[in-house]
Design a protein around this motif. Sequence first.
Motif, PDB file in Angstrom:
ATOM      1  N   UNK A 133      50.430  30.799   3.914  1.00  0.00           N
ATOM      2  CA  UNK A 133      49.482  29.747   3.486  1.00  0.00           C
ATOM      3  C   UNK A 133      47.836  30.291   3.639  1.00  0.00           C
ATOM      4  N   UNK A 134      47.094  29.550   2.493  1.00  0.00           N
ATOM      5  CA  UNK A 134      45.579  30.178   2.824  1.00  0.00           C
ATOM      6  C   UNK A 134      44.789  28.946   2.293  1.00  0.00           C
ATOM      7  N   UNK A 135      43.529  28.790   2.749  1.00  0.00           N
ATOM      8  CA  UNK A 135      42.621  27.957   2.737  1.00  0.00           C
ATOM      9  C   UNK A 135      41.348  28.393   2.669  1.00  0.00           C
ATOM     10  N   UNK A 159      40.993  31.301   5.241  1.00  0.00           N
ATOM     11  CA  UNK A 159      41.801  31.059   6.462  1.00  0.00           C
ATOM     12  C   UNK A 159      43.218  31.280   5.939  1.00  0.00           C
ATOM     13  N   UNK A 160      43.986  32.204   6.992  1.00  0.00           N
ATOM     14  CA  UNK A 160      45.327  32.489   6.809  1.00  0.00           C
ATOM     15  C   UNK A 160      46.056  31.829   7.749  1.00  0.00           C
ATOM     16  N   UNK A 161      47.204  31.055   7.497  1.00  0.00           N
ATOM     17  CA  UNK A 161      47.932  30.336   8.316  1.00  0.00           C
ATOM     18  C   UNK A 161      49.411  30.335   7.598  1.00  0.00           C
ATOM     19  N   UNK A 162      50.178  29.955   8.630  1.00  0.00           N
ATOM     20  CA  UNK A 162      51.757  29.885   8.302  1.00  0.00           C
ATOM     21  C   UNK A 162      52.327  31.106   7.812  1.00  0.00           C
ATOM     22  N   UNK A 163      52.017  32.209   8.257  1.00  0.00           N
ATOM     23  CA  UNK A 163      52.605  33.434   7.623  1.00  0.00           C
ATOM     24  C   UNK A 163      54.135  33.444   8.434  1.00  0.00           C
ATOM     25  N   UNK A 215      35.124  37.033   3.967  1.00  0.00           N
ATOM     26  CA  UNK A 215      35.595  37.033   5.396  1.00  0.00           C
ATOM     27  C   UNK A 215      36.489  36.033   5.514  1.00  0.00           C
ATOM     28  N   UNK A 216      37.566  36.364   6.259  1.00  0.00           N
ATOM     29  CA  UNK A 216      38.457  35.616   6.548  1.00  0.00           C
ATOM     30  C   UNK A 216      39.001  35.492   8.095  1.00  0.00           C
ATOM     31  N   UNK A 217      39.638  34.462   8.267  1.00  0.00           N
ATOM     32  CA  UNK A 217      40.122  34.452   9.741  1.00  0.00           C
ATOM     33  C   UNK A 217      41.596  33.860  10.063  1.00  0.00           C
ATOM     34  N   UNK A 218      42.262  34.322  11.078  1.00  0.00           N
ATOM     35  CA  UNK A 218      43.578  33.582  11.084  1.00  0.00           C
ATOM     36  C   UNK A 218      43.677  33.580  12.949  1.00  0.00           C
ATOM     37  N   UNK A 219      44.802  32.979  13.154  1.00  0.00           N
ATOM     38  CA  UNK A 219      45.089  32.908  14.369  1.00  0.00           C
ATOM     39  C   UNK A 219      46.679  33.569  14.649  1.00  0.00           C
ATOM     40  N   UNK A 220      46.730  34.589  15.495  1.00  0.00           N
ATOM     41  CA  UNK A 220      48.034  35.423  15.212  1.00  0.00           C
ATOM     42  C   UNK A 220      48.868  35.132  16.453  1.00  0.00           C
ATOM     43  N   UNK A 221      50.151  35.053  16.077  1.00  0.00           N
ATOM     44  CA  UNK A 221      51.347  35.289  17.131  1.00  0.00           C
ATOM     45  C   UNK A 221      51.206  36.633  17.750  1.00  0.00           C
TER      46      UNK A 221
END
Length: 167
Positions: free
Chosen positions: A79-81, A99-103, A133-139
């Motif tokens: 997912x991207x936003x 923003x990267x999410x739900x990989x 520029x992009x961010x994500x929260x990693x597991x």
Amino acid sequence: MTRDAAVDAAALPIRPLTPDDLDLVCHHRHAMFLEAGKEPEDLARMTPAFRAWLAPRLNDGSYFGFVAMDGERPVAGIGLMEIAWPPHPLHPDQDRRGYVLNVYVEPAYRQRGLAHALMKWADNAFSARGLHYAVLHATDMGRPLYERLGWSQTTEMAKAVQAGRDG
């Protein structure tokens, strides 16, 4: 060898998310957090709220992304936003970030390069939107992949804010 074991990530088609992928994205998010050790009770509350949040965003395209397919079977997604953010030393001329999410990659399809491929598609999608520029929260599971792709730790911190508490 099963079909799943023989799959080559490079051979799998990747397509854009559509509003019809609502159930898939919700499933991937739930499974991702469950595998990351989140409590099932918390996920039982989160998933319906996420579904209600996601549906209009899939419809208007503000939540976008990609799905890797093995035939008719979706096996991985991202997912991207585009999020509003004030200009920052890391992007001084932009008021937004990717923003990267739900990989998520289905367990039988892991370690075949699908998440890597989806992240490359994300880079291209952000670039096409003029996002530099992009961010994500990693597991913990995803962190090594992101580091190999050039992502780095930031100084972000977080806390849950309790309503109605003074001082």
